[in-house]
Design a protein around this motif. Structure first.
Motif, mmCIF file in Angstrom:
data_model
loop_
_atom_site.group_PDB
_atom_site.id
_atom_site.type_symbol
_atom_site.label_atom_id
_atom_site.label_comp_id
_atom_site.label_asym_id
_atom_site.label_seq_id
_atom_site.Cartn_x
_atom_site.Cartn_y
_atom_site.Cartn_z
ATOM 1 N N ARG A 57 0.838 -1.199 0.000
ATOM 2 C CA ARG A 57 0.000 0.000 0.000
ATOM 3 C C ARG A 57 0.878 1.256 0.000
ATOM 4 N NH1 ARG A 57 -3.513 -3.262 -0.578
ATOM 5 N NH2 ARG A 57 -5.500 -3.461 0.486
ATOM 6 N N TYR A 58 0.328 2.290 -0.616
ATOM 7 C CA TYR A 58 0.934 3.622 -0.548
ATOM 8 C C TYR A 58 0.336 4.436 0.589
ATOM 9 C CZ TYR A 58 3.228 2.992 -5.046
ATOM 10 O OH TYR A 58 4.037 2.547 -6.063
ATOM 11 N N ASN A 59 -0.931 4.177 0.896
ATOM 12 C CA ASN A 59 -1.604 4.907 1.965
ATOM 13 C C ASN A 59 -2.738 4.035 2.510
ATOM 14 O OD1 ASN A 59 -4.000 5.340 0.307
ATOM 15 N ND2 ASN A 59 -2.741 6.838 -0.804
ATOM 16 N N TYR A 60 -3.499 4.586 3.432
ATOM 17 C CA TYR A 60 -4.560 3.817 4.085
ATOM 18 C C TYR A 60 -5.940 4.061 3.489
ATOM 19 C CZ TYR A 60 -0.936 3.268 7.621
ATOM 20 O OH TYR A 60 0.229 2.970 8.262
ATOM 21 N N SER A 61 -6.036 4.690 2.335
ATOM 22 C CA SER A 61 -7.348 5.011 1.774
ATOM 23 C C SER A 61 -8.160 3.761 1.434
ATOM 24 C CB SER A 61 -7.219 5.920 0.549
ATOM 25 O OG SER A 61 -6.467 5.291 -0.451
ATOM 26 N N PHE A 62 -7.499 2.629 1.221
ATOM 27 C CA PHE A 62 -8.195 1.364 0.983
ATOM 28 C C PHE A 62 -8.086 0.438 2.191
ATOM 29 C CE2 PHE A 62 -7.179 2.781 -3.360
ATOM 30 C CZ PHE A 62 -8.457 2.800 -3.881
ATOM 31 N N GLY A 63 -7.698 0.981 3.341
ATOM 32 C CA GLY A 63 -7.553 0.185 4.553
ATOM 33 C C GLY A 63 -6.152 -0.387 4.685
ATOM 34 N N LEU A 64 -5.946 -1.102 5.765
ATOM 35 C CA LEU A 64 -4.666 -1.755 6.001
ATOM 36 C C LEU A 64 -4.497 -2.919 5.017
ATOM 37 C CD1 LEU A 64 -4.760 -1.950 9.892
ATOM 38 C CD2 LEU A 64 -3.445 -0.351 8.491
ATOM 39 N N PRO A 65 -3.280 -3.205 4.613
ATOM 40 C CA PRO A 65 -3.079 -4.309 3.679
ATOM 41 C C PRO A 65 -3.661 -5.630 4.181
ATOM 42 C CG PRO A 65 -1.073 -3.026 3.871
ATOM 43 C CD PRO A 65 -2.026 -2.502 4.908
ATOM 44 N N LYS A 66 -3.472 -5.917 5.456
ATOM 45 C CA LYS A 66 -3.949 -7.200 5.994
ATOM 46 C C LYS A 66 -5.468 -7.331 5.925
ATOM 47 C CE LYS A 66 -4.125 -5.628 10.777
ATOM 48 N NZ LYS A 66 -3.535 -5.781 12.107
ATOM 49 N N GLU A 67 -6.171 -6.208 5.892
ATOM 50 C CA GLU A 67 -7.634 -6.257 5.833
ATOM 51 C C GLU A 67 -8.146 -6.805 4.504
ATOM 52 O OE1 GLU A 67 -8.604 -2.580 8.901
ATOM 53 O OE2 GLU A 67 -8.478 -2.178 6.750
ATOM 54 N N SER A 68 -7.322 -6.768 3.482
ATOM 55 C CA SER A 68 -7.741 -7.306 2.185
ATOM 56 C C SER A 68 -7.622 -8.831 2.118
ATOM 57 C CB SER A 68 -6.963 -6.655 1.046
ATOM 58 O OG SER A 68 -5.605 -7.006 1.130
ATOM 59 N N VAL A 69 -7.009 -9.424 3.135
ATOM 60 C CA VAL A 69 -6.933 -10.884 3.214
ATOM 61 C C VAL A 69 -8.120 -11.353 4.055
ATOM 62 C CG1 VAL A 69 -5.460 -12.888 3.692
ATOM 63 C CG2 VAL A 69 -4.417 -10.711 3.041
#
Length: 122
Positions: A57-69
């Motif tokens: 991720r570049y930023n948190y606009s799509f949430g934390l990376p782990k949240e996409s798992v």
């Protein structure tokens, strides 16, 4: 200097691979694919098979990376792992599922890695 999602993903996976090698993980496979999907990195350390999902991720606009798992992604990874184990005949080995989050600056020149061990289970 952002690139395509595929390029960013490959770059994050390369950073994660180097991180793991520096921590004495033995990399078995990268980007293992079959009809069920893909596993980013598969490695062994201390007689433990470790399945890694890498998210950048570049930023948190799509949430934390782990949240996409999410649950669906976890089940997909688990099913691909079962297929991998049968394909490679890796029986009687313990398995751990990890997530590596890679945070990048907008120029891809600085990064931070967060390794979440035992992120989910069978």
């Amino acid at each position: 200097m952002k690139r395509s999602n595929k390029d960013i993903g490959s770059y994050c996976e390369e950073l994660a691979t180097q991180y793991l090698k520096n921590k004495n993980y033995n990399i078995l496979d990268r980007n293992f694919r079959n009809h069920l999907g893909e596993i980013d990195i598969i490695c062994i350390k201390n007689n433990l098979l470790i399945i890694l999902e890498v998210k950048g991720r570049y930023n948190y606009s799509f949430g934390l990376p782990k949240e996409s798992v999410n649950y669906t992604k976890q089940m997909s990874i688990i099913n691909i792992t079962k297929s991998y184990i049968n394909y490679k005949k890796l029986f009687n080995i313990n398995i751990r599922f990890d997530i590596i989050e890679v945070y990048l600056n907008s120029y891809n020149t600085l990064f931070k890695i967060n390794h979440i061990t035992d992120a989910f289970r069978l």
